[in-house]
Design an enzyme around this catalytic site. Structure first.
Site, PDB file in Angstrom:
ATOM      1  N   ASP A   6      17.100  45.789  65.722  1.00  0.00           N
ATOM      2  CA  ASP A   6      18.121  44.956  65.512  1.00  0.00           C
ATOM      3  C   ASP A   6      19.322  45.126  66.647  1.00  0.00           C
ATOM      4  O   ASP A   6      20.101  44.496  66.565  1.00  0.00           O
ATOM      5  CB  ASP A   6      18.742  45.502  64.170  1.00  0.00           C
ATOM      6  CG  ASP A   6      19.885  44.219  63.807  1.00  0.00           C
ATOM      7  OD1 ASP A   6      19.668  43.154  63.857  1.00  0.00           O
ATOM      8  OD2 ASP A   6      21.172  44.652  63.749  1.00  0.00           O
ATOM      9  N   THR A  49      17.959  50.299  63.741  1.00  0.00           N
ATOM     10  CA  THR A  49      19.281  49.687  63.327  1.00  0.00           C
ATOM     11  C   THR A  49      20.398  50.140  63.828  1.00  0.00           C
ATOM     12  O   THR A  49      21.676  50.031  63.701  1.00  0.00           O
ATOM     13  CB  THR A  49      19.295  49.343  61.957  1.00  0.00           C
ATOM     14  OG1 THR A  49      19.235  50.449  61.177  1.00  0.00           O
ATOM     15  CG2 THR A  49      18.119  48.227  61.273  1.00  0.00           C
ATOM     16  N   HIS A  91      20.966  41.912  66.276  1.00  0.00           N
ATOM     17  CA  HIS A  91      22.276  42.659  65.795  1.00  0.00           C
ATOM     18  C   HIS A  91      22.896  42.265  64.579  1.00  0.00           C
ATOM     19  O   HIS A  91      24.238  42.035  64.603  1.00  0.00           O
ATOM     20  CB  HIS A  91      23.232  43.010  66.900  1.00  0.00           C
ATOM     21  CG  HIS A  91      23.878  44.343  66.676  1.00  0.00           C
ATOM     22  ND1 HIS A  91      24.493  45.032  67.812  1.00  0.00           N
ATOM     23  CD2 HIS A  91      24.120  45.057  65.900  1.00  0.00           C
ATOM     24  CE1 HIS A  91      25.053  45.905  67.335  1.00  0.00           C
ATOM     25  NE2 HIS A  91      24.888  46.229  66.284  1.00  0.00           N
ATOM     26  N   ASN A 146      25.844  58.466  56.249  1.00  0.00           N
ATOM     27  CA  ASN A 146      25.998  57.399  55.133  1.00  0.00           C
ATOM     28  C   ASN A 146      24.728  56.543  55.092  1.00  0.00           C
ATOM     29  O   ASN A 146      24.220  56.426  53.777  1.00  0.00           O
ATOM     30  CB  ASN A 146      27.127  56.528  55.488  1.00  0.00           C
ATOM     31  CG  ASN A 146      27.645  55.650  54.246  1.00  0.00           C
ATOM     32  OD1 ASN A 146      27.639  56.421  53.082  1.00  0.00           O
ATOM     33  ND2 ASN A 146      28.107  54.485  54.371  1.00  0.00           N
ATOM     34  N   ILE A 147      24.444  55.797  56.128  1.00  0.00           N
ATOM     35  CA  ILE A 147      23.336  54.937  55.958  1.00  0.00           C
ATOM     36  C   ILE A 147      21.978  55.710  55.670  1.00  0.00           C
ATOM     37  O   ILE A 147      21.240  55.139  54.922  1.00  0.00           O
ATOM     38  CB  ILE A 147      23.016  54.204  57.327  1.00  0.00           C
ATOM     39  CG1 ILE A 147      24.396  53.217  57.263  1.00  0.00           C
ATOM     40  CG2 ILE A 147      21.855  53.107  57.189  1.00  0.00           C
ATOM     41  CD1 ILE A 147      24.505  52.224  58.699  1.00  0.00           C
ATOM     42  N   GLU A 191      22.886  45.068  75.399  1.00  0.00           N
ATOM     43  CA  GLU A 191      24.281  44.814  74.661  1.00  0.00           C
ATOM     44  C   GLU A 191      25.597  45.327  75.143  1.00  0.00           C
ATOM     45  O   GLU A 191      26.297  44.729  75.175  1.00  0.00           O
ATOM     46  CB  GLU A 191      24.314  44.954  73.141  1.00  0.00           C
ATOM     47  CG  GLU A 191      23.089  44.193  72.368  1.00  0.00           C
ATOM     48  CD  GLU A 191      23.094  44.361  70.945  1.00  0.00           C
ATOM     49  OE1 GLU A 191      24.011  44.009  70.309  1.00  0.00           O
ATOM     50  OE2 GLU A 191      22.239  45.240  70.296  1.00  0.00           O
ATOM     51  N   ASP A 250      18.876  65.798  61.827  1.00  0.00           N
ATOM     52  CA  ASP A 250      20.088  64.956  62.268  1.00  0.00           C
ATOM     53  C   ASP A 250      20.561  65.879  63.517  1.00  0.00           C
ATOM     54  O   ASP A 250      20.970  67.060  63.179  1.00  0.00           O
ATOM     55  CB  ASP A 250      21.018  65.020  60.965  1.00  0.00           C
ATOM     56  CG  ASP A 250      22.315  64.091  61.453  1.00  0.00           C
ATOM     57  OD1 ASP A 250      22.851  64.278  62.659  1.00  0.00           O
ATOM     58  OD2 ASP A 250      22.778  63.114  60.566  1.00  0.00           O
TER      59      ASP A 250
END
Length: 326
Positions: free
Chosen positions: A251, A225, A282, A150-151, A256, A170
């Site tokens: 990002d 990202t 983030h 989607n992005i 994390e 992909d």
């Protein structure tokens, strides 16, 4: 009344909406509640920051849904949730526009040396070696998208509006019928900018490491990202330090996943001493508009499950939950 636990700050309108479906307890702020202290009574978790581990899930006998605030769900043990009859949901596409714009914010900041230029001006060095701050234009450059979900599909037309050529690959599915599809090695060798848009899965961890950076076009730029763990950050530091890559804008950090409060304790990316690196905390998907869209999507998932219905965007298939609804 169902008890709903919210892990991290969310949009005020979302919080108000959530309160119409149950009693809300917050894991943040002045009156923060520790989840482990109320786990045995919680019916729904609205998960933004933090982790839902197998241990926490096992300690939550009433829990019916873990609703992720966002598309990624690598901070949830989805298999453990399924085994306990608990839905895990996400909010695909709700923050897409915000992430797309952040991709280009990072890319433009790197290509035009905006951070360095702004800091020199702030320091009073208006005329100091402005020639050294010359940037590059995006028009005519090639953008390589790793991940064309989607992005990625929304990044492509924005890049084309800048006059860029777009190619993609992909690892999740074969799209060779599209004229822009190339294999990963070809993408790395030809792209001036590589932008990552894949989830963090066992097959994508350290998808880009020293070998892949050596295959990249000299002077290329990396934008990440997606998730920090997709990149071998030690290898990225080396590639930036050596000049193999002209710059990187990220990002997300791998650490994390270790420590959401202070990921720098475990950080392997040399954030402090790499002038050609920009790191944001983030926030790519964090705009006022997207926080409302993403939050309301998670609320709708919680509302559906509390009504005994299947949610719109499940990422697991809890057998016991499906049996209860049959």
């Amino acid at each position: 009344m169902p008890l709903i636990f919210v892990t991290s700050p969310i949009h005020e309108q979302v919080l108000q909406a959530l309160g119409t479906y149950g009693e809300v307890r917050l894991g943040y702020g002045e009156h923060a509640v520790n989840y482990d202290a109320i786990a045995h009574d919680v019916d729904a978790v609205f998960l933004r920051g933090g982790h839902m581990t197998a241990e926490r899930i096992a300690a939550s006998p009433r829990l019916k849904i873990i609703a992720r605030h966002g598309a990624g769900y690598d901070n949830v043990d989805t298999l453990a949730a399924a085994e306990h009859g608990i839905w895990v949901t996400n909010t695909p596409g709700a923050n897409c526009r915000s992430v797309v714009e952040h991709v280009f914010a990072l890319l433009l900041a790197i290509s035009r040396q905006l951070i360095t230029a702004a800091q020199q001006t702030r320091d009073g060095n208006w005329a100091r070696d402005r020639l050294a701050l010359s940037g590059i234009e995006l028009e005519g450059r090639t953008l390589g998208l790793i991940g064309f979900g989607n992005i990625g599909q929304h990044v492509a037309p924005v890049a084309e509006a800048f006059g860029m050529k777009v190619v993609f690959t992909d690892p999740a599915f074969d799209t060779r019928h599209d004229a822009r599809w190339v294999d990963l090695d070809t993408l790395l060798a030809t792209a001036d900018v590589v932008s990552l848009h894949v989830p963090l899965l066992p097959g994508t961890r350290h998808l880009l490491g020293a070998t892949e950076f050596d295959k990249m076009k000299p002077g290329a730029v990396l934008i990440n990202t997606s998730r920090g763990g997709v990149v071998d950050e030690g290898a990225l530091s080396d590639a930036l330090r050596s000049g193999r890559l002209a710059g990187a804008g990220v990002d997300v950090l791998d650490a994390e996943n270790v420590d959401m409060i202070d990921p720098f304790k475990h950080n392997t990316l040399a954030v402090a001493d790499l002038p050609n690196l920009i790191v944001t905390p983030h926030v790519a998907g964090q705009t006022d508009e997207s926080l409302l869209r993403v939050g309301m999507s998670a609320v709708e998932a919680i509302a559906a499950v509390l009504r005994g219905q299947a949610p719109a965007h499940p990422v697991n298939q809890p057998v016991a939950a499906l049996q209860r609804q049959a």
